[in-house]
Design a protein around this motif. Structure first.
Motif, short mmCIF file in Angstrom:
data_model
loop_
_atom_site.label_atom_id
_atom_site.label_comp_id
_atom_site.label_asym_id
_atom_site.label_seq_id
_atom_site.Cartn_x
_atom_site.Cartn_y
_atom_site.Cartn_z
N LYS A 172 19.63 7.49 -70.91
CA LYS A 172 18.86 8.07 -72.02
C LYS A 172 17.93 7.02 -72.62
N ARG A 173 18.46 5.82 -72.83
CA ARG A 173 17.63 4.76 -73.42
C ARG A 173 16.46 4.41 -72.51
N GLU A 227 24.27 6.82 -71.65
CA GLU A 227 23.54 6.18 -72.74
C GLU A 227 22.44 5.27 -72.21
N ASP A 287 26.89 16.20 -75.99
CA ASP A 287 26.18 15.28 -76.88
C ASP A 287 24.68 15.42 -76.69
N ALA A 288 24.24 15.44 -75.43
CA ALA A 288 22.81 15.55 -75.14
C ALA A 288 22.27 16.91 -75.58
N ARG A 290 30.80 23.63 -80.28
CA ARG A 290 31.24 22.52 -79.44
C ARG A 290 32.70 22.65 -79.00
N GLU A 326 13.85 7.18 -72.60
CA GLU A 326 13.08 7.15 -73.84
C GLU A 326 12.10 6.00 -73.86
N GLN A 335 23.49 18.89 -77.88
CA GLN A 335 23.54 18.99 -79.33
C GLN A 335 22.41 18.19 -79.98
N ALA A 336 22.03 17.08 -79.36
CA ALA A 336 20.91 16.30 -79.88
C ALA A 336 19.63 17.12 -79.83
N GLN A 337 19.50 17.96 -78.81
CA GLN A 337 18.32 18.81 -78.67
C GLN A 337 18.40 20.06 -79.54
N ASN A 338 19.62 20.54 -79.76
CA ASN A 338 19.81 21.78 -80.52
C ASN A 338 21.04 21.62 -81.41
N PRO A 339 20.86 21.09 -82.63
CA PRO A 339 21.99 20.84 -83.53
C PRO A 339 22.83 22.08 -83.85
#
Length: 168
Positions: A141-142, A138, A64-65, A77, A145, A67-71
């Motif tokens: 990450k929050r 999560e 997930d992390a 996946r 950020e 993929q968020a950086q590199n769709p």
């Protein structure tokens, strides 16, 4: 070609990160040798904890992390999940994780942990590990950020302390 390089790097980073996400302890005096009884108990403990299954959840969190950086990783996946599930379900992985636990805990502690993991609360604890790891990720990450500005200030302050680099 660039995508394949990215995938290879991602896979190389995934395994240690997932392994590091497993529960750890710091023993007072780490064992240098492990008895057969400790290894057997540790093997039972890691089975009761469903370490392979929880590692798969860790892989999903990591993907997930990533993929968020590199769709673009989305198309790979399923392959990455299948690969990770395969390596974490091998006999080699089971033995390696058992050894880690056998080195981290005494035989008596392993016996206590196995006893606990056999209880309804222990089974519930094991079953919750994947979701707890996901939710913990999560939160991490929050928090990262929300506090990124403070980190940037700290990095800039540290950079200003460093002597200027010589140019060739």
């Amino acid at each position: 070609m660039r995508m394949m390089r990215t995938l290879l790097i991602a896979c190389g980073l995934m395994v240690p990160a997932v392994a590091a996400a497993q529960p750890t302890t710091t023993p007072a005096q780490p064992a240098t040798t492990v008895s057969a009884a400790s290894l057997s108990l540790a093997r039972e403990l890691t089975t009761l904890m469903d370490l392979a299954g929880n590692a798969s959840v860790g892989v999903d969190v990591m993907l997930d992390a990533m993929q968020a950086q590199n769709p673009e990783l989305a198309q790979f996946r399923a392959v990455l999940q299948r690969w990770a599930r395969t390596i974490f379900s091998t006999e080699e992985a089971a033995v390696a994780f058992a050894r880690i636990y056998a080195e981290a805990f005494t035989e008596a502690e392993l016996r206590d942990l196995v006893t606990f993991m056999r209880t309804p609360s222990g089974r519930r604890f094991a079953a919750a590990q994947g979701e707890l790891a996901r939710r913990g990720s999560e939160v991490g990450k929050r928090l990262a950020e929300e506090n990124q500005g403070e980190l940037m200030q700290m990095l800039q302050a540290e950079q200003q302390k460093a002597p200027p680099r010589k140019q060739n």
